[in-house]
Design a protein around this motif. Structure first.
Motif, PDB file in Angstrom:
ATOM      1  N   SER A  22       0.827  -1.208   0.000  1.00 43.86           N
ATOM      2  CA  SER A  22       0.000   0.000   0.000  1.00 43.86           C
ATOM      3  C   SER A  22       0.862   1.259   0.000  1.00 43.86           C
ATOM      4  O   SER A  22       0.514   2.260  -0.636  1.00 43.86           O
ATOM      5  N   PHE A  23       2.007   1.217   0.674  1.00 47.83           N
ATOM      6  CA  PHE A  23       2.902   2.371   0.697  1.00 47.83           C
ATOM      7  C   PHE A  23       3.395   2.696  -0.707  1.00 47.83           C
ATOM      8  O   PHE A  23       3.416   3.870  -1.113  1.00 47.83           O
ATOM      9  N   VAL A  24       3.795   1.679  -1.471  1.00 45.52           N
ATOM     10  CA  VAL A  24       4.310   1.918  -2.821  1.00 45.52           C
ATOM     11  C   VAL A  24       3.213   2.490  -3.717  1.00 45.52           C
ATOM     12  O   VAL A  24       3.439   3.451  -4.467  1.00 45.52           O
ATOM     13  N   VAL A  25       2.003   1.927  -3.641  1.00 53.00           N
ATOM     14  CA  VAL A  25       0.898   2.422  -4.466  1.00 53.00           C
ATOM     15  C   VAL A  25       0.587   3.877  -4.129  1.00 53.00           C
ATOM     16  O   VAL A  25       0.437   4.724  -5.023  1.00 53.00           O
ATOM     17  N   ALA A  31       1.005   9.751  -5.094  1.00 53.30           N
ATOM     18  CA  ALA A  31       1.344  11.069  -4.569  1.00 53.30           C
ATOM     19  C   ALA A  31       2.352  11.782  -5.459  1.00 53.30           C
ATOM     20  O   ALA A  31       2.330  13.013  -5.569  1.00 53.30           O
ATOM     21  N   LEU A  32       3.232  11.036  -6.102  1.00 53.12           N
ATOM     22  CA  LEU A  32       4.231  11.644  -6.966  1.00 53.12           C
ATOM     23  C   LEU A  32       3.649  12.083  -8.302  1.00 53.12           C
ATOM     24  O   LEU A  32       4.063  13.101  -8.866  1.00 53.12           O
ATOM     25  N   ILE A  51      12.271  13.936 -14.949  1.00 55.09           N
ATOM     26  CA  ILE A  51      12.603  14.043 -13.522  1.00 55.09           C
ATOM     27  C   ILE A  51      11.574  13.269 -12.691  1.00 55.09           C
ATOM     28  O   ILE A  51      11.927  12.518 -11.766  1.00 55.09           O
ATOM     29  N   LEU A  52      10.304  13.421 -13.034  1.00 57.06           N
ATOM     30  CA  LEU A  52       9.249  12.706 -12.313  1.00 57.06           C
ATOM     31  C   LEU A  52       9.398  11.201 -12.494  1.00 57.06           C
ATOM     32  O   LEU A  52       9.212  10.423 -11.540  1.00 57.06           O
ATOM     33  N   LEU A  53       9.752  10.775 -13.692  1.00 58.72           N
ATOM     34  CA  LEU A  53       9.970   9.350 -13.951  1.00 58.72           C
ATOM     35  C   LEU A  53      11.103   8.806 -13.088  1.00 58.72           C
ATOM     36  O   LEU A  53      10.990   7.717 -12.503  1.00 58.72           O
ATOM     37  N   LEU A  54      12.190   9.546 -12.988  1.00 60.24           N
ATOM     38  CA  LEU A  54      13.332   9.100 -12.183  1.00 60.24           C
ATOM     39  C   LEU A  54      12.961   8.984 -10.704  1.00 60.24           C
ATOM     40  O   LEU A  54      13.390   8.053 -10.014  1.00 60.24           O
ATOM     41  N   VAL A  55      12.149   9.918 -10.232  1.00 64.32           N
ATOM     42  CA  VAL A  55      11.724   9.860  -8.829  1.00 64.32           C
ATOM     43  C   VAL A  55      10.848   8.636  -8.590  1.00 64.32           C
ATOM     44  O   VAL A  55      11.006   7.921  -7.590  1.00 64.32           O
ATOM     45  N   VAL A  56       9.927   8.360  -9.516  1.00 60.07           N
ATOM     46  CA  VAL A  56       9.056   7.189  -9.373  1.00 60.07           C
ATOM     47  C   VAL A  56       9.862   5.900  -9.422  1.00 60.07           C
ATOM     48  O   VAL A  56       9.641   4.969  -8.634  1.00 60.07           O
TER      49      VAL A  56
END
Length: 288
Positions: free
Chosen positions: A215-218, A223-224, A268-273
């Motif tokens: 659930s944390f990962v989802v 959130a990102l 950048i968003l992809l790298l964070v995910v």
């Protein structure tokens, strides 16, 4: 020319793999390539510009505002959703099976709705003049709150609505985890004189770690990359107080037609995910 059933299935499988590769990985690669170019407007020119778009992000104050809002969303939305979901799961585990089925339906209903629908619903509820929340506050306390018009409060209002929508989903995850624990363990603890609180603290919660992690990962990934809910509810306002990275990327690319900069923000968003999901995948594969 005839094909056997096995050959036809193989061809269809290769077709689906090719389509998935093109629409996912090939387009991601094209987006990364675009982020290293320089062009403005609808006519994209692939003139190499190095890290210029990424330097632009570093010097963009709205980028830092969006990054801060994403961080605040993670810090408040995830623990709030998981905490309420766990409490709902514990309550559902104590009722009869018939009531449990009813509550499962009720709690999952918000998550089954479209984010656009729920955002529009919350926009009406948050309305300063005739929203239901201010109507209740005005009747009981004689005050009204500018939920979405106050820059210092708007993001917290968004988080409140998101916690409401996702709590039922996490509750069902935790309930499935609780149901997977052998009843014999719980009965043995009760025979030994353990209270219900001790059973949950010593037996049930430690065995819910995989469900907490899932659930944390989802929730973290959502959130990102949160976009549609915030776009409909606040459109990033007031000002840029509810901007997140996905919304900033969308506005830079499609409102200002600065596609290379939008591609850089998307990268950048992809790298964070990936940084969030990769450790989870590595942990799951190692455990398996």
């Amino acid at each position: 020319m005839s094909f056997s059933g096995k050959t036809l299935i193989t061809l269809l499988f290769l077709l689906f793999i090719s389509l998935a590769f093109f629409f996912v990985y090939a387009l991601i690669g094209w987006n990364v390539l675009l982020s290293f170019t320089e062009s403005r407007g609808l006519s994209i020119t692939y003139q190499f510009a190095g890290l210029e778009q990424y330097y632009k992000a570093v010097n963009d104050p709205v980028f830092y505002t969006s990054l801060k809002n994403n961080a605040l969303l993670i810090l408040l939305f995830i623990p709030g959703t998981m905490g309420i979901g766990l409490m709902l799961a514990v309550l559902m585990n104590t009722v009869s099976s018939r009531l449990e089925g009813f509550f499962r339906t009720v709690f999952l209903m918000p998550f089954s709705l479209s984010f656009v629908v729920t955002a529009a619903m919350w926009a009406w509820m948050f309305n300063y003049s005739f929203g239901v929340l201010n109507s209740i506050l005005s009747t009981l306390l004689g005050l009204r709150v500018n939920w979405l018009g106050d820059p210092g409060l708007a993001l917290y209002s968004v988080i409140l609505a998101l916690v409401w929508q996702f709590s039922g989903y996490t509750a069902l995850i935790f309930l499935a985890g609780i149901k997977s624990i052998p009843v014999s363990q719980l009965e043995a603890a009760m025979v030994d004189g353990a209270s219900s609180l001790q059973v949950y603290g010593s037996i049930i919660l430690p065995q819910l770690k995989p469900w907490f992690l899932s659930s944390f990962v989802v929730l973290m990934v959502f959130a990102l990359k949160a976009f549609d809910f915030i776009f409909v509810l606040t459109n990033g306002g007031p000002g840029v107080s509810t901007y997140v990275l996905a919304l900033l990327m969308y506005r830079r690319a499609f409102f200002e037609t600065d596609f290379p900069y939008g591609a850089a923000l998307a990268t950048i968003l992809l790298l964070v995910v990936v940084a969030v999901v990769a450790p989870y995948l590595a942990f799951s594969l190692r455990k398996r």
